[in-house]
Write an enzyme that holds these catalytic residues in place. Structure first.
Site, short mmCIF file in Angstrom:
data_model
loop_
_atom_site.label_atom_id
_atom_site.label_comp_id
_atom_site.label_asym_id
_atom_site.label_seq_id
_atom_site.Cartn_x
_atom_site.Cartn_y
_atom_site.Cartn_z
N HIS A 13 0.80 -1.24 0.00
CA HIS A 13 0.00 0.00 0.00
C HIS A 13 0.82 1.27 0.00
CE1 HIS A 13 -3.95 -1.92 0.82
NE2 HIS A 13 -3.19 -2.85 1.40
N LYS A 19 -8.30 13.78 4.87
CA LYS A 19 -7.43 12.59 4.82
C LYS A 19 -6.42 12.76 5.94
CE LYS A 19 -6.50 13.87 0.51
NZ LYS A 19 -6.36 12.87 -0.54
N ARG A 20 -5.60 11.72 6.18
CA ARG A 20 -4.54 11.89 7.17
C ARG A 20 -3.66 13.08 6.78
NH1 ARG A 20 -4.03 7.80 11.15
NH2 ARG A 20 -2.25 9.04 11.81
N LYS A 30 0.89 14.37 1.15
CA LYS A 30 -0.48 14.66 0.68
C LYS A 30 -0.67 16.15 0.41
CE LYS A 30 -2.43 10.69 3.21
NZ LYS A 30 -3.10 9.82 2.22
N THR A 65 -8.52 6.62 -1.80
CA THR A 65 -9.87 6.08 -1.93
C THR A 65 -10.91 7.15 -1.62
OG1 THR A 65 -9.57 5.19 0.29
CG2 THR A 65 -9.38 3.64 -1.53
N LYS A 96 -14.76 8.24 -3.28
CA LYS A 96 -16.00 8.56 -2.57
C LYS A 96 -16.56 9.89 -3.05
CE LYS A 96 -14.00 6.04 1.23
NZ LYS A 96 -13.08 6.15 2.38
N1 N85 Z 1 -2.02 3.41 3.07
C1 N85 Z 1 -2.32 3.38 4.40
O1 N85 Z 1 -3.42 3.73 4.79
N2 N85 Z 1 -1.34 2.94 5.26
C2 N85 Z 1 -1.51 2.77 6.56
O2 N85 Z 1 -2.55 3.02 7.13
C3 N85 Z 1 -0.38 2.29 7.35
C4 N85 Z 1 -0.45 1.95 8.66
C5 N85 Z 1 0.84 1.59 9.02
C6 N85 Z 1 1.38 1.15 10.21
C7 N85 Z 1 -2.99 3.82 2.10
C8 N85 Z 1 2.74 0.85 10.28
C9 N85 Z 1 3.56 0.99 9.17
C10 N85 Z 1 3.01 1.44 7.97
C11 N85 Z 1 1.65 1.74 7.92
C12 N85 Z 1 -2.35 4.57 0.95
O3 N85 Z 1 -1.65 5.70 1.43
C13 N85 Z 1 -3.47 5.00 0.02
O4 N85 Z 1 -2.92 5.63 -1.12
N3 N85 Z 1 0.87 2.16 6.91
C14 N85 Z 1 -4.27 3.78 -0.41
O5 N85 Z 1 -5.42 4.20 -1.13
C15 N85 Z 1 -4.74 3.01 0.81
O6 N85 Z 1 -3.64 2.65 1.61
C16 N85 Z 1 -5.48 1.73 0.44
O7 N85 Z 1 -4.72 0.98 -0.46
#
Ligand code: N85
Length: 833
Positions: A376, A567-568, A573, A675, A679
């Protein structure tokens, strides 16, 4: 005295034979009253909405449970192939309204509530979000299991039942303050504890090798400190099809004998206190969305999820097939949601070899044909690496297995590229240098039959960049699965007025075949339809204003362009680019440059990881700029800037129907998919965006003329890096100079000296990884195009309809069909009602 024992040895049939529950308003009403008065023991003296919510939820939940058991039995009978979605995060949001919609009882429940004099909206809004995720990755998992149930696929979600979900965000003096989210405080009617499926998880200790009773050498993991994983099951209903799948969430608890040992040693109180140690494992969700932090507790969480889930699946298998694993791989597969559960590769090897007596090669054949890995992110700071030392301490048997996998893998690499030592070092699962680390993504790739990215560009970049060596070795493993969102929650439930207009116009088939939305295009020249479309959107904007009114105390006009970025908060971003544009608009107003002005209300929302300094500063900047702009009488209705606190799933359900413009402005190449963009599009918002992630595919679907494109491409970004000179760019752009000057002179922090120096310096740094300044001019120009389009109301409405009409590709029904057709190969199972 009557006998208390059951007369027959199997009394189960007699008590299992239940009459079907009615779905009519009166029948639901009766259940609500009965739950309220009997089970919950409340009456007219109770003033809390909560118990009414609970009574209604219990009534709805019973109707889910009925279908849940039938689904379970149908899968059992078919002995079908199954898939398991392993994820550290399931960002489910609220359950009640979605359950009503998918059961097809929303009208009946509305009627029942009306007859009882209850305010259904208020009850729905009293439910806390199940915030068991950070952002996109967690919400994707939730949308996926919704689509699996709707497509009648036998898929189970496995995750963790965090006691504390994603923190609540308060804004105090413009700054983020985190408050723990004790979402289970008032109980959770939607879960069922299943003690009978409890699993035992090992930590610590060491390994020993002995001959077993058959004379085979076997490894034993001994002197471990064990923890129990107790499952809590949550029903996942499909859309009006009788299927209810399962999301199984593990809670860590202490074992009983652990206490006993300590008790015998005479330290009773200490031993009870030690229970906490075990229960801490699933206490809290780590609130980082793009940063690995290497904490031991996090590795414990990951292992508990992987081990409990795999043991559960193996127990189900053995219950049916005994110790014969010949067909196991044909009947099971595991989709790994990023590397977070990728320890499952080594754990499956351990269980098959150490516990079930398989030989290495047989176990490896099963593992690498059942595991599939989804990536991701390309951000290097998010790639998980665990210290080998930590592994040795915590999971001694697993690190042995990882080293063995690595040794065999590297001999394959050197057979393919003899003597290429640098390639071997690059591809090793173990990163050398100082401390050794396990590269979890490589473990996932080596142990899987599939590796996928989440949008076309992202999957291409994985193959050409991050995982290039592996792509050269196994090109056939790599594939793309563009993300989606579930149209049930993200259109039907969150925007019922628009959904109704769509259904009136093209029928209701779109709910399960979103490509049918295309038919809306036949109506873009129908004046009546367009007027209704506009009226629905304006009403949604008004509702968004009302929803925020008490909290924000700002007057906003529905006629302003609602420009939304939620978004976060992360530098990639580029919420900062958004703010620079807002400051530019403010500067224009102050200069009197307002001919042909378009009133605009900019809404920004999102949480910053608690340890992410810059992201927190960005929130503070947004709030300070908002404070100046919103209190300047000269600005008035022309411009508003609002920070929406505590952004979460239930907030997005209120926000996305009321957006005109969706900001998807990440640095090209950095947002894997996105995503939220989908929406907004589905709800008729237009996108202003870079050629990044799924924006590219959104633009392909709607056509260039219905998308506001700006910014450098991914290739341009990469080639600019070596000679990026933001200071020179600022010098050449008068508007940008003025914006930077306002920031630098402290206009937005008059009594808080220097607090934004870090932000200014990062923007002006030639090493700014997000090259924000490079895209400023192009962004401002695209925003001018937005204004022009918005001034032409008819044109805007048509563009809005076209966006919704072409959002069909972005249903997770399409995404999941691709996962299933290409990777899982499950047969849908009909559940008879
Ligand atoms: N990626 C994302 O939300 N990643 C995380 O939440 C995440 C939690 C985490 C914890 C999103 C520890 C280490 C790494 C971590 C992408 O940014 C979006 O572009 N990462 C994408 O649409 C979404 O995943 C779904 O694929």
């Amino acid at each position: 005295m009557p006998h208390r024992r059951f007369k027959k040895s199997h009394p189960i049939e007699s008590i299992s034979n239940l009459p079907e529950l009615g779905m009519k308003p009166k029948e639901i009403e009766g259940d609500i009253k009965s739950y309220y008065g009997h089970r919950l023991g409340r009456d007219e003296n109770c003033k809390s909405v909560h118990y009414v919510y609970e009574a209604l939820s219990l009534a709805v939940s019973d109707r889910l449970t009925e279908r849940w058991k039938k689904t379970y039995n149908a899968y059992r009978k078919e002995d079908c192939k199954r898939a398991y979605y392993l994820s550290m995060e399931f960002l489910m949001g609220r359950t009640l309204s979605n359950a009503m919609l998918n059961l097809g009882i929303d009208d009946a429940v509305s009627q029942a509530c009306y007859d009882l004099g209850l305010d259904l909206e208020e009850l729905i809004d009293s439910e806390p979000d199940a915030g068991l995720g950070n952002g996109g990755l967690g919400r994707l998992a939730a949308c996926f299991i919704d689509s699996c149930a709707t497509l009648q696929l036998p898929v189970t979600g496995y995750g963790l039942r965090y006691e504390y979900g994603m923190f609540s965000q308060l804004i105090v003096n413009g700054e983020q303050v985190e408050e723990p989210d004790h979402w289970l405080r008032n109980g959770n009617v939607w879960e069922v504890q299943r003690l009978e499926y409890t699993q035992r998880i090992k930590f610590g200790g060491h390994t020993e090798t002995h001959l077993d009773e058959k004379g085979n050498s076997r490894v034993y993991w001994v002197d471990s400190h064990d923890v129990l994983a107790v499952p809590f099951d949550v029903p996942v209903p499909g859309y009006q099809n009788g299927t209810v799948n399962t999301l199984r969430l593990w809670k860590a608890t202490a074992t009983d004998e652990f206490d006993l040992q300590e008790f015998n040693a005479g330290d009773y109180a200490e031993s009870v206190a030690a229970k906490n140690g075990a229960e801490n494992i699933t206490m809290v969700l780590y609130p980082n969305d793009a940063n690995e932090n290497g904490k031991e507790l996090r590795l414990r969480q990951q292992y508990l999820l992987a081990s409990a889930s795999l043991q559960d699946v193996l127990a189900l298998w053995i219950g049916r097939h005994g110790n014969d694993f010949t067909d196991f791989a044909e009947k099971n597969c595991f989709q790994l949601n990023d590397t977070h559960p990728s320890i499952a590769v080594a754990e499956l090897m351990r269980l098959l070899i150490d516990i079930h007596g398989l030989k290495w090669d047989a176990a490896w054949a099963i593992t690498k044909s059942t595991m599939a890995y989804t990536n991701h992110t390309l951000l290097p700071e998010a790639l998980e690496r665990w210290s080998v030392n930590l592994f040795k301490q915590l999971l001694p048997r697993l690190i042995e297995i990882i080293f063995e996998i690595n040794a065999r893998f590297l001999s394959e690499v050197s057979a393919r590229w003899p003597g290429d030592l640098s390639r071997i070092a690059r591809m090793s699962l173990i990163e050398e240098g100082g401390q050794q680390h396990v590269r979890m993504a490589y473990l996932a790739i080596v142990g899987s039959y599939s590796v996928n990215g989440v949008a076309e560009l992202h999957s291409k970049l994985l193959q050409q960049g991050l995982f290039h060596d592996f792509y050269e070795l196994w090109p056939e493993k790599f594939n793309n699965k563009t993300n989606g969102v579930t149209p049930r929650r993200w259109l039907a439930a969150c925007n019922p007025e628009l959904a109704e207009l769509i259904t009136e116009t093209i029928g209701d088939g779109w709910l399960t075949d979103l490509s049918l939305l295309k038919k809306l295009e036949l109506h873009i020249d129908d004046k009546v339809f367009c007027d209704r479309w506009y009226a629905v959107q304006q009403a949604a904007k008004q509702r968004l204003i009302d929803y925020k009114k008490q909290e924000l105390d700002i007057d906003v006009s529905v006629n302003a362009l609602f420009d939304v970025q939620v978004k976060r908060i992360h530098e990639y971003k580029r919420q900062l680019l958004n703010v620079l544009h807002v400051i530019h608009l403010y500067d224009r107003i102050k200069r009197g440059d307002t001919a042909n002005w378009t009133d605009r209300c900019v809404l920004i929302g999102g949480k910053a990881a608690p340890g992410y300094y810059m992201a927190k500063k960005i929130i503070k900047l947004i709030n300070n700029v908002a404070n100046v702009i919103n209190h300047d009488p000269e600005v008035g209705d022309k411009l508003k800037l609002i920070f929406l606190p505590n952004y979460r799933v239930s907030a997005m359900e209120k926000i996305c129907p009321g957006a005109d413009l969706s900001e998807q402005i990440s640095t090209a190449g950095k947002e894997a998919s996105g995503t939220g963009n989908m929406k907004f599009m589905m709800n008729g918002a237009l996108t202003i965006g870079t050629l990044d992630g799924a924006n590219i595919e959104i633009r392909e679907e709607v056509g260039d003329e219905n998308f506001f494109l700006f910014g450098l491409t991914e290739t341009e970004v990469e080639s600019l890096r070596n000679n990026y000179d933001p200071v020179a760019i600022i010098k050449q752009d008068e508007d940008l100079q003025r914006v930077m000057n306002l920031l630098e002179c402290g206009h937005f922090n008059q009594f808080e000296h220097n607090i934004f120096d870090g932000i200014v310096n990062s923007l002006k740094s030639p090493h700014d990884p997000w090259i924000t300044i490079a895209d400023f001019r192009s962004f401002v120009d695209a925003q001018k195009q937005v204004e022009l389009a918005y001034q032409d109301k008819e044109r805007w409405i048509k563009m809005s309809i076209i966006n919704c009409a072409n959002s069909g590709k972005f249903s997770t029904d399409r995404t999941i069909s691709e996962y299933n057709n290409e990777l899982w190969k499950l047969t849908p199972v009909k559940v008879n009602n």
